[in-house]
Structure formats: structure tokens, C-alpha cells
Design a protein around this motif. Structure first.
Motif, PDB file in Angstrom:
ATOM      1  N   PRO A 118       0.856  -1.481   0.047  1.00 54.05           N
ATOM      2  CA  PRO A 118      -0.104  -0.409   0.279  1.00 54.05           C
ATOM      3  C   PRO A 118       0.670   1.554   0.032  1.00 54.05           C
ATOM      4  CG  PRO A 118       0.401  -1.251   2.246  1.00 54.05           C
ATOM      5  CD  PRO A 118       0.087  -1.607   1.174  1.00 54.05           C
ATOM      6  N   THR A 119       1.097   2.235  -1.073  1.00 55.75           N
ATOM      7  CA  THR A 119       2.092   3.163  -1.289  1.00 55.75           C
ATOM      8  C   THR A 119       0.782   3.927  -1.920  1.00 55.75           C
ATOM      9  OG1 THR A 119       2.548   2.458  -3.416  1.00 55.75           O
ATOM     10  CG2 THR A 119       4.646   2.028  -1.479  1.00 55.75           C
ATOM     11  N   GLY A 120       0.016   4.053  -2.243  1.00 55.49           N
ATOM     12  CA  GLY A 120      -0.932   4.835  -2.453  1.00 55.49           C
ATOM     13  C   GLY A 120      -0.848   5.070  -3.979  1.00 55.49           C
ATOM     14  N   THR A 121      -0.531   4.626  -5.099  1.00 51.76           N
ATOM     15  CA  THR A 121      -0.029   5.146  -6.452  1.00 51.76           C
ATOM     16  C   THR A 121       0.233   3.544  -7.006  1.00 51.76           C
ATOM     17  OG1 THR A 121       2.369   6.197  -6.265  1.00 51.76           O
ATOM     18  CG2 THR A 121       0.746   7.469  -6.203  1.00 51.76           C
ATOM     19  N   MET A 122       0.541   3.943  -8.220  1.00 47.13           N
ATOM     20  CA  MET A 122       1.310   2.933  -8.914  1.00 47.13           C
ATOM     21  C   MET A 122       2.656   2.934  -8.812  1.00 47.13           C
ATOM     22  SD  MET A 122      -0.360   1.520 -11.988  1.00 47.13           S
ATOM     23  CE  MET A 122       0.512   2.176 -13.338  1.00 47.13           C
ATOM     24  N   GLU A 123       3.261   4.412  -9.233  1.00 49.23           N
ATOM     25  CA  GLU A 123       4.641   4.433  -9.452  1.00 49.23           C
ATOM     26  C   GLU A 123       5.540   4.457  -8.337  1.00 49.23           C
ATOM     27  OE1 GLU A 123       2.213   6.405 -10.160  1.00 49.23           O
ATOM     28  OE2 GLU A 123       2.129   6.883 -12.283  1.00 49.23           O
ATOM     29  N   GLY A 124       4.874   4.525  -7.399  1.00 51.09           N
ATOM     30  CA  GLY A 124       4.906   3.924  -5.421  1.00 51.09           C
ATOM     31  C   GLY A 124       4.948   2.442  -4.905  1.00 51.09           C
ATOM     32  N   GLU A 125       4.332   1.799  -5.766  1.00 52.38           N
ATOM     33  CA  GLU A 125       4.303   0.240  -5.509  1.00 52.38           C
ATOM     34  C   GLU A 125       5.292  -0.162  -6.172  1.00 52.38           C
ATOM     35  OE1 GLU A 125       0.464  -1.045  -6.438  1.00 52.38           O
ATOM     36  OE2 GLU A 125       1.060  -3.117  -4.866  1.00 52.38           O
TER      37      GLU A 125
ATOM     38  N   VAL B 226       8.121  -8.263   5.080  1.00 52.55           N
ATOM     39  CA  VAL B 226       7.925  -7.255   5.380  1.00 52.55           C
ATOM     40  C   VAL B 226       6.346  -6.344   4.891  1.00 52.55           C
ATOM     41  CG1 VAL B 226       9.446  -4.249   5.049  1.00 52.55           C
ATOM     42  CG2 VAL B 226      10.371  -6.885   4.928  1.00 52.55           C
ATOM     43  N   ALA B 227       6.099  -6.665   4.092  1.00 56.28           N
ATOM     44  CA  ALA B 227       4.951  -6.295   3.861  1.00 56.28           C
ATOM     45  C   ALA B 227       3.938  -6.406   4.855  1.00 56.28           C
ATOM     46  CB  ALA B 227       4.169  -6.097   2.238  1.00 56.28           C
ATOM     47  N   TYR B 228       3.546  -7.234   5.278  1.00 50.35           N
ATOM     48  CA  TYR B 228       2.187  -7.967   5.893  1.00 50.35           C
ATOM     49  C   TYR B 228       2.850  -8.736   7.426  1.00 50.35           C
ATOM     50  CZ  TYR B 228       0.737  -8.789   1.228  1.00 50.35           C
ATOM     51  OH  TYR B 228      -0.407  -8.006  -0.123  1.00 50.35           O
ATOM     52  N   SER B 229       4.425  -8.642   7.819  1.00 48.02           N
ATOM     53  CA  SER B 229       4.709  -8.789   9.387  1.00 48.02           C
ATOM     54  C   SER B 229       5.269  -7.411   9.782  1.00 48.02           C
ATOM     55  CB  SER B 229       5.643 -10.371   9.713  1.00 48.02           C
ATOM     56  OG  SER B 229       6.141 -10.065  10.422  1.00 48.02           O
ATOM     57  N   ILE B 230       6.473  -7.442   9.337  1.00 50.26           N
ATOM     58  CA  ILE B 230       7.369  -6.189   9.770  1.00 50.26           C
ATOM     59  C   ILE B 230       6.496  -4.926   9.789  1.00 50.26           C
ATOM     60  CG2 ILE B 230       8.832  -4.811   9.663  1.00 50.26           C
ATOM     61  CD1 ILE B 230      10.594  -7.428   9.230  1.00 50.26           C
ATOM     62  N   VAL B 231       5.956  -4.229   8.869  1.00 47.23           N
ATOM     63  CA  VAL B 231       5.863  -3.330   8.852  1.00 47.23           C
ATOM     64  C   VAL B 231       4.004  -2.995   9.752  1.00 47.23           C
ATOM     65  CG1 VAL B 231       3.992  -1.119   7.489  1.00 47.23           C
ATOM     66  CG2 VAL B 231       6.476  -2.053   6.539  1.00 47.23           C
ATOM     67  N   PRO B 232       3.365  -4.117   9.558  1.00 49.33           N
ATOM     68  CA  PRO B 232       2.042  -4.096  10.603  1.00 49.33           C
ATOM     69  C   PRO B 232       2.397  -4.100  11.887  1.00 49.33           C
ATOM     70  CG  PRO B 232       2.082  -5.828   8.461  1.00 49.33           C
ATOM     71  CD  PRO B 232       2.959  -5.338   8.531  1.00 49.33           C
ATOM     72  N   TRP B 233       3.504  -4.803  11.931  1.00 45.64           N
ATOM     73  CA  TRP B 233       3.378  -4.110  13.209  1.00 45.64           C
ATOM     74  C   TRP B 233       4.735  -3.334  13.925  1.00 45.64           C
ATOM     75  CZ3 TRP B 233       8.873  -4.638  15.938  1.00 45.64           C
ATOM     76  CH2 TRP B 233       9.464  -4.915  17.189  1.00 45.64           C
TER      77      TRP B 233
ATOM     78  N   LEU C 252       8.048   6.601   0.471  1.00 43.13           N
ATOM     79  CA  LEU C 252       9.895   6.690   1.100  1.00 43.13           C
ATOM     80  C   LEU C 252       9.613   6.048   2.381  1.00 43.13           C
ATOM     81  CD1 LEU C 252      12.043   8.586   1.068  1.00 43.13           C
ATOM     82  CD2 LEU C 252      10.826  10.393   2.260  1.00 43.13           C
ATOM     83  N   PHE C 253       8.913   5.732   3.054  1.00 42.73           N
ATOM     84  CA  PHE C 253       8.819   4.709   4.297  1.00 42.73           C
ATOM     85  C   PHE C 253       8.893   4.004   3.907  1.00 42.73           C
ATOM     86  CE2 PHE C 253       6.365   2.255   6.929  1.00 42.73           C
ATOM     87  CZ  PHE C 253       7.306   1.955   7.649  1.00 42.73           C
ATOM     88  N   TRP C 254       8.298   2.963   2.845  1.00 38.63           N
ATOM     89  CA  TRP C 254       8.737   1.673   2.711  1.00 38.63           C
ATOM     90  C   TRP C 254      10.261   1.071   2.396  1.00 38.63           C
ATOM     91  CZ3 TRP C 254       5.700  -2.115   3.396  1.00 38.63           C
ATOM     92  CH2 TRP C 254       4.624  -2.365   3.454  1.00 38.63           C
ATOM     93  N   LEU C 255      10.412   2.021   1.207  1.00 39.71           N
ATOM     94  CA  LEU C 255      12.036   2.410   0.615  1.00 39.71           C
ATOM     95  C   LEU C 255      12.802   2.468   2.186  1.00 39.71           C
ATOM     96  CD1 LEU C 255      11.641   4.193  -2.614  1.00 39.71           C
ATOM     97  CD2 LEU C 255      11.662   2.092  -2.028  1.00 39.71           C
ATOM     98  N   THR C 256      13.024   3.533   2.637  1.00 39.14           N
ATOM     99  CA  THR C 256      13.569   3.014   3.814  1.00 39.14           C
ATOM    100  C   THR C 256      13.519   2.164   4.408  1.00 39.14           C
ATOM    101  OG1 THR C 256      12.895   5.496   4.087  1.00 39.14           O
ATOM    102  CG2 THR C 256      14.072   4.545   6.321  1.00 39.14           C
TER     103      THR C 256
END
Lengths: 158, 645
Positions: free
Chosen positions: B291-298, B315-322, B367-371
Motif C-alpha cells: 500500500p503505497t498509494g500510487t502505482m508508481e510508488g508501489e 516486510v509487508a505483512y509482518s514487519i510493517v504491520p507490527w 519513502l517510508f517503505w523504501l527506507t
């Protein structure tokens, strides 16, 4: 060196295979069905059609195969009588493996053969191979039947 | 004549490489193949014979097995995959043997080069890569490759060895022994589960490069072709392949593995303007959404996962939700200065697509995800701890105050040694809907497995039953569905939406059937979306042909195996994997540790009933021929399957 043979008048192709890159999924079913039918094995290296996925370019996949040219350079270049002939029923330009001597002049002459995938040397039989539109196959070309998305089509030429 | 010249299906040899000594040797595939088929089965057999329970994930004695099956590299739909096996560093709390799978074009190429598989042991002194060219094997220095991302690595190797080579490699994450590192191929394929990228890194093995010009011989070409094409243009749900597939300037349908003719909804983006390295196919639009909000972001974020070689799923289904849950409890606010975006839905009911709205500036989700992914891959700052995976990070960070979330997200955690974030199973609803009582089958599979079982054993039950009945938007009446249930499982109860815990075998029978079939699919090796073919839009009664796998196997190899013979081989592999677990000390007590996870309410508010489920488990062990108290295969069962040794 044999002198170059007189230019042969080739019968027009009656059928040909067409390709739409926009819907090719790069699955390579065409390569595998082709080699399975012609060689009894799944071997893209012996297929008469070749898929080049453009993963790093992000472009449509490239598929290389014989377009059955109306004025076939391969046929004109072949120095051996009866080695490169035209199939009566389909008009396919075909190599008779029992006559071909493996000189490779057809492969050199083909304008689409820059990657070496349209006409190529059979590594074991030492003769050249190319698409024959599966002329002996009742269902038509195996690659076309195997293509799940219909990116390859078998059409009558106009 | 070499042995491989006579074989059909398999090509005949498994390459063994010891990186301690640089020596290679050959094992005959058929020493294993007749009983354990290929892929997952052969890997399990080698692990049983050679990987003693004291071997650690990063121990040089750990083995990394890359195994194809007799159908790999053929026209069989979805057959381009391989199985990877070894001690998986991601298993929690203790790394143990497990498996992962990867599609793409590498597996077929390995067979064309003359090998059914590769078993790597030992550890190279300095970074190396393997170059396998039609039976010629070379261990080469990877000093120019170490440190490169996976795209650069593959391009470098294509430049060195020709554009037709196929590459498996690791990125910066694998090099740094990130416990959730993947092994990558092309720009879109990953062996994501288990952290095998880190095992490759621990062996100083950057890549395996393959080129082959041989083929896979087929015993009965005509019959085999007919069997392959019999699936027609039917996709893996009630739909024909559309006449006009979705195309567009940036969307392209790309087969994620060679020979796939039942394309799921995998769509790939190409040449997306404004995206770094945008000229690439990447970004599977299935369960795996970010979920990055935009197609480009994803696209940008997914590309980063692929390039660094990090498990997107974890990362997407565990680390970030956690992290989000921890943020809500005030344990953390940002990742080294980049704020953690707000999610409006708690894990594990996390619906990625709807969460983040496009924003700009430092709060922008991409930016958050990339970080996060960069910090994990390079072990920077807090990424050093997150790179160990959520379970281990929860032990380390915030004085353990984020640990109580773990058992909500990981079935069995923290006690049962699985350590894989949940997938579909009633709790979670991105790619798949999952209703009660069907998730009882998934719960059983979770209880027994060493990893998330969905991606090879449960898809074919869950996806089928949730997409075919008319009531769920499919085409078939309940009468037809139940008739098919009787035909396959011997009981209507397996697909009956109104039968749950009683009688207790109702959902135990399909759990066993799909567990065994999962072993066969990942040994032949076929995609679990393509097979088994249970339902069809082409037949009057809606049934297709669950014996198709055995037809493909028999016509390819020339070894006649009926559907029940092949299922018996699947049962043998399943029991062998169980024995590997038992050798580590796994027991029923461990299996039951998944219960609390399923006692959380599902989307409809339904919770697992412990008492009822214990009876279902009793029945499962009994039907398996396992001891009901210990969950251990009985001597009688092992003898019956020829697994005495």
C-alpha cells in the motif's frame, strides 16, 4: 565451389504465422511445443521459434520465427537441389533433412536470422532446421495451438 | 551412451559441489527419483540422509539444494519451477529444515544444461559464483559482483557469459545474512520463504549462472503434448483466458514461470515514467500488494525489494504491520527519522490496498517503505534488528514490549518452530477470501507444516472452494460441488459449508489429500495454481481431472504411475518431512501451538473451537497412520511407505 544456381521462382506461401507482442506472456509454450513435435523432446535450442523476454528493458517480448517470405532469400541461397523446397499444401519453405548438407547458406541469407533462431544447425543431425508450419500435423502449427493467449495465429496469406 | 541420454523426464544427474574444497561430484537422480520424484521429495530425502539435526543455518555443513522435477523444462503448464531446501534461518525460534520455491526460467535451463539439481555444501573462502555451461562447471571469483544489487548482478553476468544465461543470485541482503533474504531470478522471481538468500550469503555464493542447449526427453511425445494442452485455455478459476488480455502502456501479462498456460492475475508493470529503473517487469498484483498509494510508488518499492533481495511478504505483512501496532502503543514513532504511516486496520486483518492515501513529502508511504527495505537489506540503524525478521526483532526491541503481537500474527509463535507470517486462512483477506469451515483445513495444514503451507498445499483447496460454488460467485450448484467432493475425497463433507468439526474426518480428509498432493506438485514440479484440476468450465458435471498429474508424469517419463500411485509417493514425501521434524523433536504438543492463532475471530467473527478441533486433530493423526498422542508416524505406516530407513 559450385556455381550459384539459377534463381528459383518460389510459390507464394499459402499460410503463415503471425505474432502480437502486446499479448505475448513470454511463457515459451511455443518453443516447447515446437521441439516436442519435431524432436520428441522439450528443448528450446532445437525449437524453430524463439522467445526473448525483455525483462530489463521493460518492453514486449520478442519472438523470432520464419515469416515464410514471398521472395525467400533462404531458398535462393540454397546450393543443393531439393534441400530447400516449398510445401505444396501450405506453401511453407521447408528443409528436407535427408537432402540438406549443412552448408548454412540459407541461414546466412535469411534477413531475419541475425540472432540465429530462424534457421539453425541441428547440433546432433548436422543439418539445418527451420519452421515448416508443422505441415504434417493435422491441427496445424504446434506453437500456435500451444499459445495460451493467442499471441501467435495461423493465417491464410492474402 | 551416457545414462542421461536414455532417460525421459529427468535428465539424470544431480551436481554436488563442496565449496570448502572446490570439488564437484555427481549423484544419479534415479537413486531418488522413483520413490521421491524430484524437487521437494528429493530435497527431503537428501536432508533426511545427510543433514543431521545439529546443523545450523549458517553452518558450513548446511546444504543448499536446488532441485527440479521430471516435468521441469517441459510443456506441462506451470512447470518451470524449482524447489530449494536446506536449514532455513527464518524459522523461529530455532532454524530447522524447510523449503521454498521459485519460478522463472532458471530451472528449465538447469535441465537443458544436463542437471536435475544442484546440492551446495561448504563455504567458499572468498565470494564466488558458479558457472554451469552444458555440463561444464566452474567456480569463479565474484569479487566484482559482491555488493551489487540483483539486477546489476544479472546484467553483469549476462554481459560476461551471454544474454541467454539464466541467473539465480542474492542481493545485498543475502550477503549480510539478513534472515529474510531471498534468492532472486530475472526481475520478478524470488524464493522468498525461509531466508535461503542468507544461506547463499553465508556460503559466499553470490550467483549460479546456467546455460544449457540440451533438452528434456519425453517418452510419449504425442500423448504428453495432448495431456499438456488438454487444460485448454481455462485459467485457474472459472474463466477462460480472455480473448483480449489486459494490456496497456504500463501493464503487461507476463508468465511468472516457463510454460504457464493458466495465468492467474499476475500483471507486470513496464517502463513506468518517474520510477528509478522503471524499464522492468516487476510487481505481482496478487496477494502481494504494497500500500503505497500510487502505482508508481508501489512499483518503485517492489523493485527495491527485488533488487536488494528482501522477502516482500515478511516486510509487508509482518514487519510493517507490527511496527504500526507498536506505534499505536507508543513504542516507536519513526524509522530513523521517517515517520511510520498510519494504518486504519489492525494486523492481521490488514488490507493493503485501501490503507495509505497518496501524500507528498517525508510522510509519503513510498519513502517510508523504501527506507525500511534499504535499512533491512544493509542492516542500517534499526534495520539491523528488523533484518532478523519480526519474531526475533520483537524479542530484541522495546524491552520485549511488542512481543505480545507476535502470536496474533504468526501461527504457532513463539513456541512452535514455524516462524512464518500468516497467509490466507480466514484471518486475512487480500488475495483470497477464506470462510469457515474451510479454514479448518488450513489450520490443520499449519499445525503440521514447517512453513506457511498455503503456497504449495492449501491454495488448491481454498481457491477452488471459494471460487466455484454459485453462492460464492462461481458457476456450480452445491449439488455438483458436493458430487465432486464425494468423487475426490470419498465424502461430501470435505466441501460442505455446513459441516465443520463433526464428523471429525470431514475436514481432516481434504487436509491429508491436499497435503499429499502439495508434495507431488512441488516434486514434479508444477505450479499450485495450475494443479490439481478439480473443477472445470468445460464439463457438464463441473469435474475436471485430478489424474492429470499422473498422466503428465507417465507420458513424460515412460514410468506408468496411476493417480493413486502418485498420491502414495506424495504421502511418502509428506511422511518423510514429518520424520525430519520428529527427529528435531516435533510432537503433537508443538502442532497444537497454532490453536491460539486460530482462536482469534475471523472476518465473520468465528473463532476456532478448541475442543472440536482437538477431535479433528485426533482424526487427522489417526487417518495419517500417526500416533495420536505424539503425532509421530507409526512404524507400520513408515514400513508401508518404504521409509524404514
Amino acid at each position: 565451389m559450385p556455381s550459384s544456381p539459377p534463381k528459383k521462382q518460389a510459390m507464394k506461401p499459402k499460410f503463415r504465422i503471425t505474432f502480437d507482442g502486446a499479448i505475448c506472456s513470454g511463457c515459451r509454450c511455443c518453443e516447447l511445443a515446437c521441439s516436442l513435435f519435431h524432436e520428441g523432446q522439450c528443448n528450446p535450442f532445437l525449437a524453430r521459434i524463439h522467445v526473448t523476454p525483455k525483462v530489463f528493458e521493460g518492453e514486449n517480448n520478442e519472438v523470432t520465427f520464419c515469416r515464410q517470405c514471398p521472395d525467400p532469400a533462404c531458398l535462393h541461397a540454397c546450393p543443393v537441389e531439393g534441400a530447400l523446397i516449398v510445401d505444396e499444401r501450405t506453401g511453407a519453405r521447408i528443409i528436407d533433412q535427408s537432402v540438406c548438407v549443412g552448408c548454412g547458406k540459407c541461414a546466412d541469407a535469411c534477413p531475419l536470422n541475425t540472432g540465429g533462431w530462424v534457421i539453425r544447425l541441428h547440433s546432433e543431425k548436422k543439418v539445418y532446421i527451420k519452421c515448416d508450419l508443422c505441415r504434417e500435423r493435422d491441427e496445424g502449427p504446434a506453437c500456435v495451438e500451444a499459445c495460451p493467449w493467442g499471441a501467435l495465429k495461423y493465417e491464410k496469406t492474402r | 551412451m551416457r545414462k542421461r541420454d536414455r532417460l525421459c523426464g529427468w535428465v539424470g544427474e544431480i551436481l554436488r559441489i563442496n565449496l570448502d574444497t572446490g570439488k564437484t561430484s555427481i549423484a544419479r537422480t534415479l537413486e531418488y527419483g522413483k520413490r521421491f520424484i524430484g524437487g521437494r521429495g528429493i530435497n527431503a530425502r537428501i536432508a533426511w540422509e545427510e543433514l543431521s539435526p545439529d546443523v545450523g543455518a549458517f553452518d558450513s555443513r548446511n546444504m543448499l539444494m536446488f532441485m527440479t522435477g521430471p516435468l521441469t523444462g517441459t510443456l506441462a503448464s506451470g512447470s518451470g519451477r524449482i524447489e530449494i531446501g536446506g536449514i532455513a534461518p527464518a524459522r523461529y525460534p530455532v532454524p530447522r529444515y524447510s523449503r521454498s520455491s521459485i519460478g522463472g526460467r532458471w530451472g528449465p535451463e538447469l535441465k537443458y544444461a544436463g542437471y536435475d539439481g544442484i546440492v551446495v555444501q561448504g563455504k567458499a573462502e572468498k565470494p564466488v559464483y558458479l558457472w554451469i555451461n552444458d555440463g561444464h562447471v566452474e567456480i569463479r571469483s565474484a569479487k566484482d559482483l559482491w555488493g551489487l544489487d540483483t539486477f546489476s548482478t544479472i546484467k553483469w553476468l549476462m554481459n560476461e557469459h551471454g544474454s541467454e544465461v539464466k541467473v539465480l543470485c542474492i542481493g545485498p541482503a543475502g550477503e549480510r545474512l539478513v534472515r529474510i533474504a531471498t534468492i532472486q531470478s530475472d526481475t520478478k522471481n524470488a524464493a522468498g520463504q525461509g531466508g535461503f538468500g542468507a544461506v547463499m550469503g553465508s556460503k559466499n555464493l553470490k550467483a549460479i549462472v546456467v546455460r544449457g542447449t540440451g533438452g528434456v526427453r519425453i517418452a510419449s511425445p504425442e500423448k504428453f503434448m495432448k495431456a499438456c494442452l488438454s487444460v485448454g485455455n481455462e485459467m485457474c478459476w472459472p474463466q477462460e483466458i480472455p480473448v483480449k488480455p489486459p494490456t496497456g502502456p504500463h501493464i503487461h501479462i507476463q508468465a511468472c514461470t516457463t510454460a504457464c498456460r493458466a495465468h492467474c492475475v499476475a500483471r507486470y508493470r513496464k517502463k513506468l515514467p518517474g520510477v528509478t529503473d522503471g524499464a522492468l517487469n516487476s510487481g505481482l498484483d496478487l496477494c502481494n500488494q504494497i500500500p503505497t498509494g500510487t502505482m508508481e510508488g508501489e512499483f518503485e518499492v517492489k523493485t527495491a525489494f527485488q533488487k536488494y533481495g528482501v522477502n516482500t511478504w515478511e516486510v509487508a505483512y509482518s514487519i510493517v504491520p507490527w511496527l504500526e501496532l507498536c506505534r499505536k502503543e507508543g513504542l516507536i514513532a519513526d524509522i530513523d527519522g521517517v515517520p511510520i504511516p498510519e494504518i486504519d486496520c489492525p494486523a492481521p486483518f490488514w488490507k493493503p490496498t485501501t490503507h495509505f492515501k497518496p501524500t507528498e513529502g517525508p510522510e509519503a508511504p513510498p519513502l517510508f517503505w523504501l527506507t525500511v527495505v534499504r535499512k533491512i537489506a544493509y542492516r542500517e540503524g534499526i534495520g539491523d534488528v528488523l533484518s532478523e525478521g519480526t519474531c526475533r526483532a520483537a524479542d530484541e526491541l522495546f524491552q520485549g514490549n511488542g512481543r505480545h503481537f507476535i502470536s496474533r500474527m504468526y501461527p504457532g509463535a513463539p513456541d512452535c518452530p514455524i516462524g512464518y507470517i500468516a497467509h490466507t486462512g480466514g484471518r486475512w483477506d487480500t488475495g483470497n477470501t477464506c470462510r469457515f469451515p474451510y479454514w479448518l483445513v488450513t489450520a490443520l495444514l499449519w499445525a503440521i507444516d514447517t512453513r506457511d503451507p498455503v503456497s504449495d498445499s492449501a491454495h488448491h483447496y481454498l481457491s477452488n472452494i471459494h471460487s466455484w460454488p454459485k453462492e460464492y460467485g462461481g458457476r456450480l450448484s452445491w449439488d455438483k460441488v458436493l458430487a465432486i467432493s464425494r468423487r475426490i475425497y470419498g465424502t461430501e463433507d470435505a466441501f460442505d459449508p455446513n459441516v465443520s468439526y463433526d464428523p471429525p474426518e470431514s475436514k481432516a480428509i481434504p487436509a491429508i489429500w491436499h497435503g499429499n498432493r502439495g508434495c507431488i506438485l512441488s516434486s514434479l514440479l508444477l505450479c499450485d495454481w495450475n494443479f490439481p484440476r478439480i473443477f472445470s468450465i468445460q464439463t457438464e458435471d463441473g469435474y475436471w481431472d485430478t489424474s492429470l498429474e499422473s498422466k503428465l508424469f507417465s507420458t513424460a517419463t515412460g514410468i506408468d504411475m496411476s493417480e493413486s500411485d502418485l498420491d502414495r509417493a506424495g504421502e511418502r514425501i509428506f511422511n518423510l518431512e514429518r520424520m525430519i521434524e520428529v527427529r528435531y523433536g516435533r510432537s503433537r504438543e508443538d502442532d497444537e501451538k497454532v490453536i491460539p492463532y486460530f482462536e482469534q475471530p475471523d472476518k465473520d467473527g468465528i473463532k476456532l473451537d478448541r475442543g472440536g478441533f482437538m477431535k479433528v486433530m485426533d482424526e487427522y493423526y489417526r487417518l495419517r497412520g500417526w500416533d495420536v498422542e505424539t503425532g509421530r508416524p507409526t512404524t507400520g505406516k513408515l514400513g508401508e511407505l518404504g521409509l524404514e530407513n
